[in-house]
Design a protein around this motif. Structure first.
Motif, short mmCIF file in Angstrom:
data_model
loop_
_atom_site.label_atom_id
_atom_site.label_comp_id
_atom_site.label_asym_id
_atom_site.label_seq_id
_atom_site.Cartn_x
_atom_site.Cartn_y
_atom_site.Cartn_z
N LEU A 1 -6.26 -35.46 41.44
CA LEU A 1 -5.71 -34.42 42.61
C LEU A 1 -4.25 -34.36 42.40
CD1 LEU A 1 -7.88 -36.11 45.43
CD2 LEU A 1 -7.93 -33.86 44.18
N LEU A 2 -3.55 -35.55 41.95
CA LEU A 2 -1.86 -35.16 41.53
C LEU A 2 -1.91 -34.12 40.47
CD1 LEU A 2 -0.64 -38.80 41.61
CD2 LEU A 2 -0.16 -37.05 43.43
N GLY A 3 -2.47 -34.14 39.69
CA GLY A 3 -2.41 -33.22 38.57
C GLY A 3 -2.63 -31.68 39.23
N ALA A 4 -3.69 -31.58 40.11
CA ALA A 4 -3.85 -30.22 40.87
C ALA A 4 -2.81 -29.98 41.63
CB ALA A 4 -5.04 -30.24 41.69
N GLY A 5 -2.04 -30.85 42.19
CA GLY A 5 -0.95 -30.76 43.18
C GLY A 5 0.22 -29.99 42.27
N VAL A 6 0.18 -30.68 41.18
CA VAL A 6 1.44 -30.16 40.38
C VAL A 6 1.11 -28.74 39.79
CG1 VAL A 6 2.43 -30.75 37.96
CG2 VAL A 6 2.31 -32.72 39.62
N SER A 7 -0.05 -28.73 39.50
CA SER A 7 -0.40 -27.49 38.98
C SER A 7 -0.19 -26.40 40.07
CB SER A 7 -1.89 -27.35 38.41
OG SER A 7 -1.93 -28.26 37.36
N TYR A 8 -0.49 -26.52 41.25
CA TYR A 8 -0.47 -25.64 42.37
C TYR A 8 0.94 -25.42 42.32
CZ TYR A 8 -0.98 -23.18 46.67
OH TYR A 8 -0.97 -21.85 47.37
N LEU A 9 1.77 -26.61 42.58
CA LEU A 9 3.39 -26.26 42.65
C LEU A 9 4.12 -25.34 41.57
CD1 LEU A 9 5.54 -27.26 44.38
CD2 LEU A 9 6.11 -29.02 42.57
N ILE A 10 3.46 -25.58 40.13
CA ILE A 10 4.07 -24.95 39.13
C ILE A 10 3.58 -23.39 39.05
CG2 ILE A 10 3.80 -24.48 36.57
CD1 ILE A 10 3.47 -27.40 36.24
N GLY A 11 2.31 -23.17 39.60
CA GLY A 11 2.03 -21.66 39.93
C GLY A 11 2.60 -21.07 41.07
N SER A 12 2.96 -21.87 42.25
CA SER A 12 3.46 -21.33 43.32
C SER A 12 5.04 -20.84 43.16
CB SER A 12 3.36 -21.99 44.48
OG SER A 12 3.89 -23.18 44.43
N LEU A 13 5.59 -21.69 42.09
CA LEU A 13 6.97 -21.65 41.92
C LEU A 13 7.34 -20.78 40.61
CD1 LEU A 13 8.44 -25.18 42.80
CD2 LEU A 13 8.60 -23.15 44.20
N ALA A 14 6.12 -20.13 40.05
CA ALA A 14 6.35 -19.36 38.90
C ALA A 14 7.26 -18.10 39.17
CB ALA A 14 5.21 -18.96 38.32
N GLY A 15 8.27 -17.84 38.69
CA GLY A 15 9.21 -16.62 39.02
C GLY A 15 9.67 -16.87 40.54
N ALA A 16 10.14 -18.16 40.58
CA ALA A 16 10.78 -18.47 41.88
C ALA A 16 11.92 -17.99 42.19
CB ALA A 16 10.68 -20.19 41.96
N SER A 17 12.08 -16.85 41.89
CA SER A 17 13.42 -16.17 42.28
C SER A 17 13.36 -15.38 43.83
CB SER A 17 13.91 -14.98 41.35
OG SER A 17 14.95 -14.15 41.94
N LEU A 18 14.18 -15.31 44.41
CA LEU A 18 13.90 -14.48 45.72
C LEU A 18 13.89 -13.08 45.44
CD1 LEU A 18 16.71 -16.38 47.99
CD2 LEU A 18 14.18 -16.71 48.05
N ASP A 19 14.28 -12.38 44.27
CA ASP A 19 14.18 -11.37 43.94
C ASP A 19 12.92 -11.17 42.80
OD1 ASP A 19 14.35 -8.58 43.71
OD2 ASP A 19 16.13 -8.88 42.42
N PRO A 20 11.78 -10.77 43.12
CA PRO A 20 10.67 -10.63 42.24
C PRO A 20 11.08 -9.74 41.13
CG PRO A 20 9.78 -9.75 44.32
CD PRO A 20 11.14 -10.27 44.37
N GLU A 21 11.95 -8.77 41.51
CA GLU A 21 12.35 -7.71 40.30
C GLU A 21 13.11 -8.62 39.23
OE1 GLU A 21 14.38 -3.29 39.82
OE2 GLU A 21 14.35 -4.33 41.86
N GLU A 22 13.98 -9.34 39.65
CA GLU A 22 15.07 -10.11 38.72
C GLU A 22 13.98 -11.26 37.95
OE1 GLU A 22 18.23 -13.64 39.16
OE2 GLU A 22 18.23 -12.16 40.83
N ALA A 23 13.14 -11.78 38.69
CA ALA A 23 12.11 -12.55 37.72
C ALA A 23 11.44 -11.99 37.00
CB ALA A 23 11.17 -13.28 38.95
#
Length: 140
Positions: free
Chosen positions: A43-65
Motif C-alpha cells: 500500500l505504501l508502494g501504491a501511495g508512492v506510485s500515485y504521488l509520482i503519477g500525480s506529480l508527473a509534469g508538476a509544473s504550474l504551466d502544462p505547456e512548459e512541462a
C-alpha cells in the motif's frame, strides 16, 4: 544531498531488513505478521506510485512541462479532454493525443499493488484462523 537522503533511506532499509529476515529463514509461509507487513509495504508502494503519477509534469504551466519533455503542446486537445486529466484514476496528463506525461507503469501499479495487498491480508487472516483453530484443538 546525501545527508538529506540518509534520514529517508535508513528507516526504509531497517524495515526491509526485518521484512526480509523471514524470507531468508523460510518462516514467512506461517507468519501472519509477515503478510500483514507485506500488505502495508504494498500500500505504501501504491501511495508512492500515485504521488509520482500525480506529480508527473508538476509544473504550474502544462505547456512548459510538455516542452521540457520534448513534446508539442496541443491546447485544443487539452480543452476537449479536460475531464481526462482532472480525474483521480486513471492518471493522465497528456500533451497531445500521443504523449502522456504520466509514466506508463503508474496506472497498472495502482491496480496491481492494492490487489496484492488484499491478497496478503487474506492470507494473514487465513493463517490467523488456522492458528487459532489448531491452538483450540491442542488444549483439552
Amino acid at each position: 544531498m546525501a545527508l538529506l537522503l540518509i534520514p529517508l533511506l535508513l528507516p526504509l532499509l531497517v524495515c526491509l531488513w526485518f521484512w526480509s529476515r523471514p524470507l531468508l529463514s523460510g518462516t514467512w509461509r506461517r507468519s501472519p505478521a509477515w503478510f500483514t507487513w507485506s500488505a502495508v509495504l504494498l500500500l505504501l508502494g501504491a501511495g508512492v506510485s500515485y504521488l509520482i503519477g500525480s506529480l508527473a509534469g508538476a509544473s504550474l504551466d502544462p505547456e512548459e512541462a510538455c516542452h521540457q519533455a520534448g513534446q508539442i503542446y496541443d491546447r485544443a486537445y487539452r480543452r476537449a479532454n479536460f475531464e481526462e486529466y482532472t480525474r483521480w484514476f486513471p492518471l493522465h496528463d497528456k500533451c497531445h493525443a500521443g504523449y502522456d506525461l504520466v509514466p506508463a507503469w503508474v496506472n497498472p501499479a495502482l491496480v496491481v499493488l492494492p490487489v496484492l495487498a488484499l491478497l496478503c491480508l487474506a492470507c494473514a487472516v487465513g493463517l490467523t484462523v488456522i492458528r487459532l483453530r489448531t491452538d483450540k484443538k491442542g488444549t483439552p
